[in-house]
Motif scaffolding. Structure first.
Motif, mmCIF file in Angstrom:
data_model
loop_
_atom_site.group_PDB
_atom_site.id
_atom_site.type_symbol
_atom_site.label_atom_id
_atom_site.label_comp_id
_atom_site.label_asym_id
_atom_site.label_seq_id
_atom_site.Cartn_x
_atom_site.Cartn_y
_atom_site.Cartn_z
ATOM 1 N N VAL A 74 34.456 28.151 63.362
ATOM 2 C CA VAL A 74 35.728 27.447 63.193
ATOM 3 C C VAL A 74 36.162 26.909 64.538
ATOM 4 N N SER A 75 36.914 25.812 64.506
ATOM 5 C CA SER A 75 37.453 25.232 65.740
ATOM 6 C C SER A 75 38.734 24.502 65.386
ATOM 7 N N GLY A 76 39.473 24.111 66.402
ATOM 8 C CA GLY A 76 40.721 23.378 66.183
ATOM 9 C C GLY A 76 41.684 24.195 65.345
ATOM 10 N N ASP A 77 42.321 23.526 64.373
ATOM 11 C CA ASP A 77 43.332 24.189 63.544
ATOM 12 C C ASP A 77 42.736 25.321 62.702
ATOM 13 N N ASP A 78 41.454 25.232 62.455
ATOM 14 C CA ASP A 78 40.848 26.245 61.584
ATOM 15 C C ASP A 78 40.826 27.635 62.221
ATOM 16 N N VAL A 79 40.917 27.658 63.552
ATOM 17 C CA VAL A 79 40.932 28.965 64.217
ATOM 18 C C VAL A 79 42.166 29.751 63.783
ATOM 19 N N ALA A 80 43.296 29.091 63.789
ATOM 20 C CA ALA A 80 44.537 29.768 63.392
ATOM 21 C C ALA A 80 44.481 30.175 61.923
ATOM 22 N N LYS A 81 43.947 29.296 61.081
ATOM 23 C CA LYS A 81 43.817 29.621 59.645
ATOM 24 C C LYS A 81 42.937 30.851 59.461
ATOM 25 N N PHE A 82 41.844 30.882 60.221
ATOM 26 C CA PHE A 82 40.937 32.020 60.118
ATOM 27 C C PHE A 82 41.652 33.321 60.516
ATOM 28 N N HIS A 83 42.349 33.282 61.622
ATOM 29 C CA HIS A 83 43.027 34.499 62.075
ATOM 30 C C HIS A 83 44.123 34.918 61.110
ATOM 31 N N ALA A 84 44.799 33.939 60.500
ATOM 32 C CA ALA A 84 45.842 34.280 59.527
ATOM 33 C C ALA A 84 45.233 34.977 58.310
ATOM 34 N N GLN A 85 44.087 34.440 57.852
ATOM 35 C CA GLN A 85 43.456 35.041 56.678
ATOM 36 C C GLN A 85 42.904 36.426 57.019
ATOM 37 N N LEU A 86 42.390 36.559 58.237
ATOM 38 C CA LEU A 86 41.870 37.855 58.673
ATOM 39 C C LEU A 86 43.013 38.878 58.756
ATOM 40 N N ALA A 87 44.165 38.430 59.224
ATOM 41 C CA ALA A 87 45.323 39.333 59.280
ATOM 42 C C ALA A 87 45.706 39.770 57.863
ATOM 43 N N GLU A 88 45.617 38.818 56.930
ATOM 44 C CA GLU A 88 45.920 39.147 55.539
ATOM 45 C C GLU A 88 44.899 40.164 54.999
ATOM 46 N N LEU A 89 43.627 39.920 55.299
ATOM 47 C CA LEU A 89 42.595 40.876 54.876
ATOM 48 C C LEU A 89 42.868 42.258 55.477
ATOM 49 N N ASN A 90 43.256 42.289 56.743
ATOM 50 C CA ASN A 90 43.513 43.588 57.378
ATOM 51 C C ASN A 90 44.722 44.283 56.776
ATOM 52 N N ARG A 91 45.713 43.486 56.326
ATOM 53 C CA ARG A 91 46.844 44.087 55.603
ATOM 54 C C ARG A 91 46.354 44.720 54.304
ATOM 55 N N LEU A 92 45.501 43.983 53.590
ATOM 56 C CA LEU A 92 44.961 44.523 52.333
ATOM 57 C C LEU A 92 44.141 45.787 52.594
ATOM 58 N N ARG A 93 43.336 45.723 53.666
ATOM 59 C CA ARG A 93 42.537 46.912 54.011
ATOM 60 C C ARG A 93 43.433 48.110 54.285
ATOM 61 N N ALA A 94 44.523 47.893 54.995
ATOM 62 C CA ALA A 94 45.403 49.003 55.366
ATOM 63 C C ALA A 94 46.022 49.647 54.131
ATOM 64 N N ASP A 95 46.250 48.847 53.102
ATOM 65 C CA ASP A 95 46.862 49.378 51.875
ATOM 66 C C ASP A 95 45.826 49.954 50.907
ATOM 67 N N ALA A 96 44.562 49.640 51.107
ATOM 68 C CA ALA A 96 43.527 50.058 50.150
ATOM 69 C C ALA A 96 43.083 51.488 50.447
ATOM 70 N N PRO A 97 42.544 52.175 49.448
ATOM 71 C CA PRO A 97 41.997 53.509 49.729
ATOM 72 C C PRO A 97 40.814 53.389 50.691
ATOM 73 N N PRO A 98 40.594 54.412 51.517
ATOM 74 C CA PRO A 98 39.463 54.358 52.454
ATOM 75 C C PRO A 98 38.147 54.109 51.716
ATOM 76 N N VAL A 99 37.305 53.308 52.328
ATOM 77 C CA VAL A 99 36.027 52.925 51.720
ATOM 78 C C VAL A 99 35.245 54.155 51.256
ATOM 79 N N LEU A 100 35.171 55.182 52.089
ATOM 80 C CA LEU A 100 34.344 56.334 51.715
ATOM 81 C C LEU A 100 34.948 57.132 50.564
ATOM 82 N N ASP A 101 36.270 57.107 50.435
ATOM 83 C CA ASP A 101 36.883 57.768 49.272
ATOM 84 C C ASP A 101 36.453 57.062 47.987
ATOM 85 N N VAL A 102 36.440 55.746 48.025
ATOM 86 C CA VAL A 102 36.021 54.986 46.843
ATOM 87 C C VAL A 102 34.551 55.274 46.548
#
Lengths: 393, 393, 393
Positions: free
Chosen positions: A280-308
């Motif tokens: 990614v480059s240009g504006d897409d860098v910010a979009k990527f980081h925003a989506q990654l932050a969203e993924l990390n929010r989802l990860r934080a709320d999800a049960p731990p991988v090994l529990d699943v």
């Protein structure tokens, strides 16, 4: 069952194994083999300046700390005085002071302070230290004897983009079956069918071939279209490959190139240490980081991988029904560690889809037997810049 | 590394050890040595009248119960009939009835009832019992053969004051490294630096010396001021020492005298069983109890000590950042059990600060070797009233 | 202690045991003995159509799945290709497809699809399958060699009533001491005294006798009244008996007949798999189901049985004080698994109340010794319809 007998012979194309190809314990042929290379021991964000933490790599315990200069250093886990854990101590400049009696060691292992002892005694004591360097957000350490190999151990993927280091996963099985899984592209059509993240790789099943190189193994996956996917397996435990975006990324960032180390904690556990180049480059860098932050929010709320994973193993959760922001990781761990803590390779019926695994095992057995016999072994090269993975679908 | 080789020889001042000084399992020299003495097995408040509980001491399981007369008694853990746990049963007067078939045993081990059997059968059955007595709020038991030693095993500290029995901690390591830690006063300047509870003991580092006595080991810590701190180590596993008030006490009660037993649960765990004499009188007694109640409120709200220790070990919590009402206990367990479940004494570089440890190990090895060889060994005396600890700072 | 020596000889009425009567591991005499019979592996509601789950029976892992036809099937736990857990896969009609590479096996073990391999390869591969049938709400499997025994392995209790299948309990001890407990009716007067559920069985203590039959063991409990209670012990691990209603049932449904299998998970754990005939008809059926629903509500709100048991063992909870909707189950597990993971039969003092246990152990030892020596052994009959339990109080 003559047919079974003949099927079993497929597993014996490699020379008779009188070596344990799965172990990496110090002093074993596998342990010596692995310690020829730089080993990924964690990611750079694991340890801040002035902090220390315990790590366990290939069955041995170490302390990893980062001095106030920013230098990361791996040393023995215990103080040579009375065995207290060094990571409980204080980082002072680039040295570390033991929590028990204040003995202090610098990055080279010299004892530079011993408050309650006579002055000359500290010259008689050292702590073990190991060359430690960083590349693409990963901390590497050299645990071998002799001179350290060239650094970095592999090139940065070319082209404009962002380096994205993944969370580290600790997986409850031997590293080798995870490394082998990366040589086995057919699995994605089945293991990753639920969720559909790998649908584009699953439209038809590739024919797998592989060849040994100066730096590891090059693997090819030929599709009905004639397209060929190229994947690099750097010796002894790193794969470099173009992969679909994680389901939680919703396609943002496209197909990154990932470099994925399967680092043994001991023979029964491994770390998945992963860095990636996201194109990614240009504006897409910010979009990527925003989506990654969203993924990390989802990860934080999800049960731990090994529990699943454990709920899948116990039968409490049905594999096909699982939803999770890290679904592909859940699936891979459930299947690979589900093969057993150390897969029973003597009970397999290998097939055409296992062609690359067969080649790598043959290399491993050859090298480990040479080590066991004390004979000269292959000198591995650092992977060159110009050999890169190809998507090939 | 000649210097290292010469440093290592320091660890070998003691006679060659062909005995395991850390084990206390029954039938080993260490087990026989320990069983010569009264063993602290718990605190008096552990078991109310009419109640029973399981205890595990030096690798064996027992039932501890308190009869309706108030007498506490240690017996074997299992009913001789079919192995049911005796502590599930009913205390009847000073006897105990098994939960499985009602077989009933008195304090001397005689079977006094067997409801479903013929009358004469009970004379053929006994349960093992062990002399059990109480002193300063601690329950002691004698697990040896032959006559029981004099009781109490040590005197009450002289002077007006209050006996304060501490909570019992179960610590996940061998008892000996904990006992050794009490011989090593230098550690307080480092291990207990965070929180500052031991600042007065850390203004300078003492020079440690020690000498064997009829009843154990007397240890001295000489300061630059010329003051000498005296600490008593009663054989085989009890320390008597003047200590700072716990940080949660805010100085209330001053510096108590504590008597601290390191009781092996088995070779991998020990109990810290502690009683103390707090030198308060008059109105200060109520102030002390109020502050102790406040400390106990804080303890009840705080995370369990061992959870904090495990977070320190795993690197999740930084040692220097921890706050806890039992901070000194957290610190001591993190460091001592952090040496390993059983410290690897073959890998040490002992120094001047370990002088008392060296003396005690020499005593242990001597006694254990005499036991191993079946030769006459030291007859230990009961500690006399007039030898007491001195603050010495 | 001559008296003790003579008491101990009681435990040696049976022929000298040079066989391990507690183990059921494959390849041992005990394992061969157990595998002559249909083994209860779970209850029918454990697995819905189209679903799969892992089971572990007598030390081996299996996958249990139910095809879309409704047929339940037990197969090996791992795919023969690379060892992935079969229960992660997809049930397709009455076959099952592996999650790793899609290899598919039918109920007979034939490989019917192998997407990435050449067509002929699948004929060379099979998965192990085991005859699987259902009776009275329980799933049975035959793990032996040779022809499967007659099915069902025992008759349905006669008379009008409702089949009520109990929840399955996993109990942390060897199966044999649980099976032995059912031969030992004296225990109910003590073990089940708290709560009073078995008060009617405890008014006086029976004299126990037992005799071997073609199908197992018939046990008698003679009361002072002259009444005789009959209990059937079907070889090798099933009891059929009339029991009081669970305390949570408040007497609704009366005294059911239960059929109770003690199924080894491995040598250290067993499943309690229980079905029952409740003698209700007409309006009482609805009343029974309503009370059972109420009991199940109480169970859902209560702490897990094993948590309560562990608190009893640790001394945190007093046995006599426990309240729980499954109180009798809590009591039985606390006492039986409290005997030790595998009871130490060499340390017992058996008495008159153990008469039936002595008979069964003699049978077990005889049969296991015949197996160990490769000699012809008893041919067991299927239990006949007309031999039924009698309440006898």
């Amino acid at each position: 069952m003559d047919s079974t007998a003949s099927a079993r012979t497929m597993t014996h194309q490699a020379p008779r194994a009188d070596v344990d190809i799965a172990t990496t314990r110090e002093g074993t042929p596998g342990g010596t083999f692995m310690r020829q290379f730089w080993t990924a021991v964690g990611v750079s964000t694991d340890v801040e300046r002035g902090r220390a933490k315990p790590i366990r790599i290939m069955g041995n315990d170490y302390t990893l700390y980062r001095g106030h200069s920013g230098h990361a250093q791996v040393i023995d886990s215990r103080c040579p005085h009375r065995g207290a854990p060094m990571h409980l101590g204080w980082v002072e400049e680039d040295a570390i002071r033991c929590v028990y009696h204040g003995w202090t060691f610098d990055c080279d292992g010299a004892c530079v302070d011993q408050p309650a002892e006579e002055a000359s005694y500290k010259d008689k004591v050292r702590i073990g230290t190991y060359p430690t360097r960083e590349h693409l957000g990963i901390i590497f350490c050299f645990f071998g004897t002799g001179a350290e190999p060239a650094f970095p151990p592999f090139p940065e993927p070319p082209g404009e983009g962002v380096i994205d280091v993944w969370p580290v996963y600790e997986v409850p099985c031997n590293y080798l079956q995870c490394f082998e899984n990366t040589m086995d592209e057919v699995h994605v059509a089945f293991t990753h069918a639920p969720g559909g993240s790998h649908a584009k790789l699953s439209q038809d099943l590739p024919i797998i071939t592989a060849e040994e190189t100066d730096w590891g193994l090059m693997r090819y996956g030929r599709r009905k279209s004639g397209n060929v996917r190229h994947t690099l397996h750097y010796a002894p435990n790193i794969v470099r490959v173009i992969v679909p975006p994680l389901s939680g990324m919703n396609g943002v960032g496209g197909w990154p190139e990932i470099i994925f180390s399967f680092t043994p904690v001991d023979d029964e556990r491994c770390l998945w240490i992963i860095t990636s180049k996201v194109y990614v480059s240009g504006d897409d860098v910010a979009k990527f980081h925003a989506q990654l932050a969203e993924l990390n929010r989802l990860r934080a709320d999800a049960p731990p991988v090994l529990d699943v994973v454990r709920d899948i193993w116990s039968g409490k959760l049905a594999y096909a029904d699982v939803t999770h922001p890290d679904l592909a990781v859940v699936q891979d761990i459930a299947v690979q560690a589900g093969q057993g803590v150390i897969e029973d390779r003597a009970s397999e019926f290998l097939g055409r889809s296992d062609a690359a695994i067969v080649v790598w095992r043959r290399i491993l057995r050859r090298e480990l037997q040479l080590i066991a016999q004390g004979e000269p072994r292959k000198v591995w090269s650092t992977p060159p810049d110009h050999i890169t993975p190809a998507l090939g679908i």
